[in-house]
Design a protein around this motif. Structure first.
Motif, mmCIF file in Angstrom:
data_model
loop_
_atom_site.group_PDB
_atom_site.id
_atom_site.type_symbol
_atom_site.label_atom_id
_atom_site.label_comp_id
_atom_site.label_asym_id
_atom_site.label_seq_id
_atom_site.Cartn_x
_atom_site.Cartn_y
_atom_site.Cartn_z
ATOM 1 N N UNK A 162 43.949 45.743 55.229
ATOM 2 C CA UNK A 162 42.686 45.442 56.126
ATOM 3 C C UNK A 162 42.443 44.234 56.072
ATOM 4 N N UNK A 163 41.149 43.717 55.984
ATOM 5 C CA UNK A 163 40.651 42.404 55.947
ATOM 6 C C UNK A 163 40.518 42.131 54.531
ATOM 7 N N UNK A 164 41.099 42.738 53.435
ATOM 8 C CA UNK A 164 40.969 42.080 52.207
ATOM 9 C C UNK A 164 42.200 41.490 51.686
ATOM 10 N N UNK A 165 42.081 40.898 50.526
ATOM 11 C CA UNK A 165 43.220 40.025 50.116
ATOM 12 C C UNK A 165 44.160 41.070 49.101
ATOM 13 N N UNK A 166 45.395 41.174 49.469
ATOM 14 C CA UNK A 166 46.561 41.855 48.827
ATOM 15 C C UNK A 166 47.469 40.810 48.765
ATOM 16 N N UNK A 167 47.868 40.454 47.434
ATOM 17 C CA UNK A 167 48.831 39.190 47.311
ATOM 18 C C UNK A 167 49.514 39.399 46.307
#
Length: 359
Positions: free
Chosen positions: A40-45
Motif C-alpha cells: 500500500x502506501x507503506x515502506x516495504x524494502x
C-alpha cells in the motif's frame, strides 16, 4: 533468500560498479524471498549489498512469520523508518534504487546523504528476472496448463445471447475450480465489431450468429502468470475474407514461433509476423507489438517489437500475439507463450489454434 537469483542481480550491479541497492518493487522482493506483500502506501524494502549485509524492512502491520533468509528490520508507522533505513546504507558509495521507489521515500534518503549518488538500477533486477530458472519454468508450464483447460471451459459458455460481461464474470470461478490463484490480468472477452478494439473491456454486447470472438485470459499459479488468446467464429463465417484474416494471423503466429531459438534478435520475430500480415494487406490493422515478456508479472520488463534488438536467451518467456483489427467489423488475435530453450523453443500453450466455428 534465493541465492542464485540474488547472485544474478548482484552480478548485474557489479557490472555497473554498484555495491548496494534498495529494492521496493514487491514482485522483485517476491522473486528473491518467496514472499509477496502489497505494501500500500507503506515502506516495504529490501536492501542488498555486495558484502552480504542484506536487510528487509517490514512494517509491524504486516505479519511475516516465515524465515525469508534475510535479517528483518521491523518498524511501526510512528518510527523514523527512513532514518532507520539510511543507517544501513553505505554513505561513501553510490546507491542503486528501483523504478518503483516512491519519491516520498527516496527524497529523504537523498537529503540525508545516505549515498554519494542515487542510480536507477531496476535493469539489474529486470535482466535477472528475464531468465527463468528451472523452478520458475515449471510453475509457468503449470499456469499455462490451467489456462488451456480454462479456455476449454469458457468455450462451453458461448451460446446465443450470452454477453461479454457474463462470460468474463465466469472466469474467476473456472480458475478456482482448476487450481488457479486469480487473474494475471482481467479477462478480455470480445464479440463481433468489439473484436476490432484490441483491449476492449467486456460489456453487455450479446453473442450472435456470425460474430468473431476473442478470448484473452491469464491466471496465476504460485505467483507466476499465464496469458493466451484464442479467436473463434460463432455458428458461421459471414464473409470469406474473415477466413483469410484468421489464416493470415495464424500463419504470422506460427512463422514467428518457428524462428525462436537462442541468439535471435527479438525485433526479427516481430518483423517476420508483421511482414506476413503486411503482405496480406493488413499492415495498418496490426496495431501493436508482437509480444511482451512475462513471469511474476503479466508484463515483465522486455518486449518483442521492432524496436528491441536484444538477443533471446534460454529461459526467456514471452508472448507471440499477432492480430488484425478491422474497425467496426471484426478482429482476430492468436497468442501463445514461448519459452526459449537451449536448442529452440517450447510453446507453453497446447489449446488448438485451428480455425473453429462454434456450433
Amino acid at each position: 533468500m534465493n541465492k542464485q537469483r540474488l547472485d544474478s542481480i548482484l552480478g548485474h550491479l557489479a557490472e555497473q560498479g554498484i555495491t548496494q541497492m534498495i529494492i521496493t518493487d514487491p514482485y522483485t522482493i517476491f522473486y528473491l524471498t518467496g514472499r509477496y506483500q502489497d505494501p500500500g502506501e507503506r515502506l516495504f524494502a529490501l536492501y542488498i549489498n555486495q558484502n552480504g549485509q542484506n536487510r528487509i524492512f517490514i512494517n509491524e502491520l504486516f505479519t511475516v512469520p516465515e524465515d525469508l533468509g534475510v535479517e528483518k528490520v521491523w518498524f511501526c508507522d510512528t518510527d523514523d523508518y527512513l532514518h532507520l533505513l539510511g543507517k544501513y546504507t553505505d554513505p561513501t558509495a553510490p546507491l542503486g534504487v528501483d523504478k518503483t521507489m516512491h519519491a516520498r521515500f527516496l527524497l529523504p534518503l537523498i537529503d540525508g546523504k545516505c549515498a554519494t549518488a542515487f542510480i536507477n538500477t531496476s535493469i539489474c533486477a529486470d535482466e535477472a528476472r528475464a531468465v527463468k530458472d528451472a523452478e520458475e519454468i515449471e510453475l509457468m508450464r503449470h499456469s499455462s496448463r490451467i489456462n488451456d483447460a480454462a479456455m476449454g471451459e469458457i468455450v462451453k459458455l458461448l451460446t446465443t445471447g450470452i454477453t461479454e460481461r457474463e462470460v468474463a464474470g465466469a472466469v474467476a470461478g473456472i480458475y478456482r475450480k482448476l487450481g488457479g490463484e486469480g487473474f494475471s490480468f482481467d479477462p478480455l472477452v470480445e464479440f463481433g465489431p468489439n473484436c476490432a478494439i484490441g483491449h476492449h473491456t467486456p460489456d453487455d454486447t450479446p453473442l450472435k450468429e456470425g460474430d468473431s470472438i476473442i478470448i484473452d485470459i491469464g491466471c496465476r499459479y504460485h505467483g507466476y502468470c499465464s496469458d493466451m488468446t484464442r479467436s473463434f467464429f460463432y455458428k458461421k463465417i459471414l464473409k470469406e475474407n474473415d477466413r483469410f484474416v484468421y489464416d493470415t494471423v495464424k500463419q504470422a503466429n506460427e512463422s514467428a514461433e518457428a524462428l525462436i531459438r537462442p541468439g535471435i534478435q527479438l525485433c526479427e520475430l516481430d518483423k517476420t509476423a508483421r511482414d506476413i500480415i503486411t503482405k496480406a494487406g493488413y499492415g495498418k490493422e496490426f496495431t501493436h507489438r508482437l509480444g511482451h515478456f512475462i513471469g511474476i508479472e503479466d508484463h515483465d520488463y522486455g518486449d518483442v517489437s521492432l524496436a528491441n534488438t536484444a538477443l533471446t536467451r534460454p529461459g526467456n518467456v514471452f508472448s507471440i500475439e499477432p492480430g488484425i483489427y478491422i474497425p467496426n467489423d471484426m478482429g482476430i488475435r492468436i497468442e501463445d507463450l514461448a519459452l526459449v530453450t537451449e536448442n529452440g523453443a517450447e510453446i507453453l500453450n497446447k489449446y488448438p489454434k485451428e480455425l473453429t466455428i462454434l456450433e
